[in-house]
Write a protein that holds these residues in place. Structure first.
Motif, short mmCIF file in Angstrom:
data_model
loop_
_atom_site.label_atom_id
_atom_site.label_comp_id
_atom_site.label_asym_id
_atom_site.label_seq_id
_atom_site.Cartn_x
_atom_site.Cartn_y
_atom_site.Cartn_z
N PRO A 159 39.77 46.29 29.24
CA PRO A 159 40.23 46.73 30.54
C PRO A 159 39.56 45.91 31.66
N THR A 160 40.27 45.79 32.80
CA THR A 160 39.70 45.09 33.95
C THR A 160 38.42 45.81 34.38
N PRO A 161 37.31 45.07 34.56
CA PRO A 161 36.08 45.74 34.97
C PRO A 161 36.24 46.42 36.33
N SER A 162 35.54 47.52 36.50
CA SER A 162 35.62 48.24 37.77
C SER A 162 34.68 47.61 38.78
N ALA A 163 35.21 47.35 39.98
CA ALA A 163 34.34 46.91 41.07
C ALA A 163 33.57 48.12 41.57
N ILE A 203 38.11 51.67 40.93
CA ILE A 203 38.84 50.60 41.61
C ILE A 203 38.57 49.30 40.86
N ALA A 204 39.64 48.69 40.35
CA ALA A 204 39.47 47.49 39.53
C ALA A 204 39.09 46.29 40.39
N GLN A 205 38.34 45.38 39.80
CA GLN A 205 37.96 44.15 40.50
C GLN A 205 39.21 43.41 40.95
#
Ligand SMILES: Nc1ncnc2c1ncn2[C@@H]1O[C@H](COP(=O)(O)OP(=O)(O)OP(=O)(O)O)[C@@H](O)[C@H]1O
Ligand SMILES: [Mg+2]
Length: 111
Positions: free
Chosen positions: A8-12, A36-38
């Protein structure tokens, strides 16, 4: 066609059960969760008084957290001072010096 990513896209930013109580009544922010995704663009929408500014102030460190956590790129920043978080915030009622240029307003605090 792109191959779906297996990771999964890392979370910012990750907000976990974030709560703010100003008094003994109903919490201003009541145990919210948000990831909120990076690289994404996120808007908080809601009626006046629902807690948008309070949430942003807790993320940026301008308001203490009653309970819950704020993670910035997996680093728990909940108790860090604003200046050590690596966040930036444009205030709703921005306090600009009318006698200074836009550049000098931005530079003021750095000076
Ligand atoms: N410093 C404070 N002390 C006590 N109550 C507060 C304080 N700041 C905000 N509140 C209350 O917390 C709740 C959420 O306020 P907040 O300003 O976060 O809402 P908002 O969603 O940003 O509203 P708006 O759309 O009007 O900007 C409101 O009931 C407000 O009256
Ligand atoms: Mg607001």
């Amino acid at each position: 066609m792109q191959t779906p990513s297996t990771t999964p896209t890392p979370s910012a930013i990750e907000i976990i059960a974030l709560t703010k109580r100003y008094g003994s009544g109903k919490p201003a922010v009541d145990s919210i969760n948000l990831r909120i995704a990076q690289g994404s663009y996120c808007c908080l929408l809601g009626p006046s008084g629902c807690g948008k500014s309070t949430t942003l102030r807790m993320v940026a460190g301008h308001e203490s957290v009653s309970s819950g956590d704020v993670l910035l790129e997996n680093r728990n920043i909940t108790d860090l001072p604003a200046a050590e978080r690596g966040t930036a915030m444009m205030f709703q009622s921005f306090a600009l010096f009318p006698h200074l240029s836009a550049l000098d307003n931005v530079a003021f605090s750095l000076k």
